[in-house]
Design a protein around this motif. Sequence first.
Motif, mmCIF file in Angstrom:
data_model
loop_
_atom_site.group_PDB
_atom_site.id
_atom_site.type_symbol
_atom_site.label_atom_id
_atom_site.label_comp_id
_atom_site.label_asym_id
_atom_site.label_seq_id
_atom_site.Cartn_x
_atom_site.Cartn_y
_atom_site.Cartn_z
ATOM 1 N N GLN A 194 0.860 -1.184 0.000
ATOM 2 C CA GLN A 194 0.000 0.000 0.000
ATOM 3 C C GLN A 194 0.898 1.237 0.000
ATOM 4 O O GLN A 194 1.832 1.318 0.798
ATOM 5 N N SER A 195 0.617 2.186 -0.854
ATOM 6 C CA SER A 195 1.300 3.476 -0.865
ATOM 7 C C SER A 195 0.276 4.524 -0.462
ATOM 8 O O SER A 195 -0.702 4.761 -1.187
ATOM 9 N N HIS A 196 0.486 5.118 0.710
ATOM 10 C CA HIS A 196 -0.452 6.108 1.244
ATOM 11 C C HIS A 196 -0.025 7.501 0.803
ATOM 12 O O HIS A 196 1.145 7.870 0.925
ATOM 13 N N ARG A 197 -0.994 8.278 0.327
ATOM 14 C CA ARG A 197 -0.740 9.636 -0.136
ATOM 15 C C ARG A 197 -0.126 10.492 0.972
ATOM 16 O O ARG A 197 -0.541 10.423 2.123
ATOM 17 N N LEU A 198 0.835 11.295 0.592
ATOM 18 C CA LEU A 198 1.394 12.305 1.486
ATOM 19 C C LEU A 198 0.982 13.671 0.970
ATOM 20 O O LEU A 198 0.847 13.875 -0.235
ATOM 21 N N THR A 199 0.796 14.595 1.878
ATOM 22 C CA THR A 199 0.473 15.967 1.496
ATOM 23 C C THR A 199 1.671 16.844 1.836
ATOM 24 O O THR A 199 2.152 16.823 2.973
ATOM 25 N N VAL A 200 2.149 17.572 0.851
ATOM 26 C CA VAL A 200 3.300 18.444 1.036
ATOM 27 C C VAL A 200 2.807 19.882 1.031
ATOM 28 O O VAL A 200 2.269 20.346 0.020
ATOM 29 N N PRO A 201 2.959 20.595 2.161
ATOM 30 C CA PRO A 201 2.501 21.990 2.193
ATOM 31 C C PRO A 201 3.172 22.818 1.089
ATOM 32 O O PRO A 201 4.376 22.708 0.866
ATOM 33 N N ASP A 216 2.878 22.452 -2.078
ATOM 34 C CA ASP A 216 3.039 21.732 -3.344
ATOM 35 C C ASP A 216 1.929 22.149 -4.293
ATOM 36 O O ASP A 216 0.756 22.116 -3.943
ATOM 37 N N ARG A 217 2.278 22.556 -5.499
ATOM 38 C CA ARG A 217 1.254 23.001 -6.441
ATOM 39 C C ARG A 217 0.603 21.852 -7.190
ATOM 40 O O ARG A 217 -0.331 22.036 -7.951
ATOM 41 N N HIS A 218 1.079 20.636 -6.968
ATOM 42 C CA HIS A 218 0.509 19.463 -7.625
ATOM 43 C C HIS A 218 -0.482 18.785 -6.687
ATOM 44 O O HIS A 218 -0.104 18.248 -5.657
ATOM 45 N N GLU A 219 -1.747 18.843 -7.055
ATOM 46 C CA GLU A 219 -2.784 18.179 -6.269
ATOM 47 C C GLU A 219 -2.736 16.686 -6.545
ATOM 48 O O GLU A 219 -2.690 16.280 -7.707
ATOM 49 N N PRO A 220 -2.774 15.858 -5.502
ATOM 50 C CA PRO A 220 -2.774 14.410 -5.747
ATOM 51 C C PRO A 220 -4.074 13.976 -6.416
ATOM 52 O O PRO A 220 -5.150 14.441 -6.065
ATOM 53 N N GLY A 221 -3.957 13.089 -7.388
ATOM 54 C CA GLY A 221 -5.126 12.599 -8.095
ATOM 55 C C GLY A 221 -5.840 11.484 -7.348
ATOM 56 O O GLY A 221 -7.011 11.204 -7.597
ATOM 57 N N TYR A 222 -5.122 10.839 -6.419
ATOM 58 C CA TYR A 222 -5.665 9.708 -5.675
ATOM 59 C C TYR A 222 -5.159 9.770 -4.239
ATOM 60 O O TYR A 222 -4.198 10.472 -3.941
#
Length: 114
Positions: free
Chosen positions: A42-49, A51-57
């Motif tokens: 499992q690869s869990h999404r990380l949020t980077v403050p 970051d201009r790239h919104e995660p798609g999943y």
Amino acid sequence: MIKLVYCITKKAGLTDEEFFDYWENVHGAIGARIPRLRKLVQSHRLTVPGDRHEPGYDGMAELWFDDIEALLAARQSPEWKASTADEANFIDHSKVAYFLSEERIILDRTKEEM
């Protein structure tokens, strides 16, 4: 070996904490029982403050099998069916990507090589 990849999005109403906890600790145990499954990641999404790239999943699941025949046999098992049924508890099925792949490793450095 072949790899089945699912990119998944959490079900509406779940917090990140609820989603990731359920996926790892409840659903992960169900998926780990699938026969002929060699590896489950499992690869869990990380949020980077900032970051201009919104995660798609929200995450990605990788299921490894020896070959297509092993995957097809696994799909017929009660364990696969239980895992699929459990997805309704935490996944938004309208926002899922799926693909089957065979890796081509281009670079694989160890930490010591860096």
